[in-house]
Motif scaffolding. Sequence first.
Motif, PDB file in Angstrom:
ATOM      1  N   LEU A 100      75.881  50.888   1.842  1.00 16.12           N
ATOM      2  CA  LEU A 100      77.005  49.695   1.200  1.00 16.12           C
ATOM      3  C   LEU A 100      76.706  48.357   0.659  1.00 16.12           C
TER       4      LEU A 100
ATOM      5  N   LEU B 177      86.916  42.697   2.093  1.00 10.72           N
ATOM      6  CA  LEU B 177      87.989  42.617   3.846  1.00 10.72           C
ATOM      7  C   LEU B 177      87.099  41.507   4.386  1.00 10.72           C
TER       8      LEU B 177
ATOM      9  N   ASP C 152      87.629  41.332   9.877  1.00 13.37           N
ATOM     10  CA  ASP C 152      87.405  42.606   9.578  1.00 13.37           C
ATOM     11  C   ASP C 152      86.377  43.573   9.559  1.00 13.37           C
ATOM     12  N   PHE C 153      85.580  42.794   8.511  1.00 17.56           N
ATOM     13  CA  PHE C 153      83.847  43.331   8.688  1.00 17.56           C
ATOM     14  C   PHE C 153      83.271  43.787  10.147  1.00 17.56           C
TER      15      PHE C 153
ATOM     16  N   ASN D  39      80.104  49.099  -2.173  1.00 14.96           N
ATOM     17  CA  ASN D  39      80.414  48.469  -0.966  1.00 14.96           C
ATOM     18  C   ASN D  39      81.882  48.573  -1.059  1.00 14.96           C
TER      19      ASN D  39
ATOM     20  N   ILE E  12      84.933  46.062  12.070  1.00 11.24           N
ATOM     21  CA  ILE E  12      84.248  47.804  12.154  1.00 11.24           C
ATOM     22  C   ILE E  12      82.902  47.895  11.786  1.00 11.24           C
ATOM     23  N   ARG E  13      82.303  47.225  11.603  1.00  9.43           N
ATOM     24  CA  ARG E  13      80.621  47.837  11.479  1.00  9.43           C
ATOM     25  C   ARG E  13      80.012  47.337  13.096  1.00  9.43           C
TER      26      ARG E  13
ATOM     27  N   LEU F 295      83.416  47.897   1.552  1.00  6.71           N
ATOM     28  CA  LEU F 295      84.199  47.166   2.203  1.00  6.71           C
ATOM     29  C   LEU F 295      84.953  45.680   1.664  1.00  6.71           C
ATOM     30  N   GLU F 296      83.909  45.292   0.770  1.00 10.79           N
ATOM     31  CA  GLU F 296      83.436  43.982   0.587  1.00 10.79           C
ATOM     32  C   GLU F 296      84.251  43.011   0.262  1.00 10.79           C
TER      33      GLU F 296
END
Length: 232
Positions: A48, A59, A63-64, A54, A67-68, A56-57
């Motif tokens: 990522l 977010l 929040d990231f 990535n 998720i991680r 998800l960058e």
Amino acid sequence: HLASICHDVGHPGVNNPFLINTSSSTALMYNDKSPLENLHASLTFQTLRQEGMNFLENLPRHDFQKIRTKIIDVILATDMVHHFSLVEKLGVRLSELSDKPLIVDTKEDRDKMKTSQQDRRILIQALVHMADLGNACRPWEVYRNLVVSLEEEFFLQGDQERELGLPIMPMMDSTKDSLAVGQDFFLTNLVRPLLDPCCFFLTPSLAETLKQHLENNRQSAVSIVGRRGSLT
């Protein structure tokens, strides 16, 4: 979904005991604690970080991080050393439903979300772990080919163990083992006890199909061993 996709990324074709017994760099990196699963989780986020990868960058950082944490937690739970405890946790929780029903519609309710956190954690771990073993619930025409491929991988590890003077692990000695021999035990004592509670969350028709495929695969493997012997 990301944890499911990435749960085996970078797999070297040998298992955790082999990595630990050979003092591999991966085992040393993770202090012999689920080295493969830690590797898979690490490679997920290393990927990522690559340019353009990535998704998800954007977010928020909070929040990231959530998720991680969940992705790592789920991938680490696929280590078979956690199998029986996970089966037990899920079974116990389902046995409590009459007195303590599962909380639903949690997405927009922070209190419900907090209260149901442990339930959601157990469920996602169990379902992804079941999916990891899910080839056992595919039709025999598919499953038998996957078993053959896995047997080749096992025998390659066994050959390495022989060359290194290490004890050859069960089902990995090409001179006397066959993965077909272990299917009765594997499907009956490992897969089915997890499949049954997971089926509570599936439609009845899907649950029945998966159970039928599993039993058919078990019977087919037993039949082959009976006809051809243990070295099939």
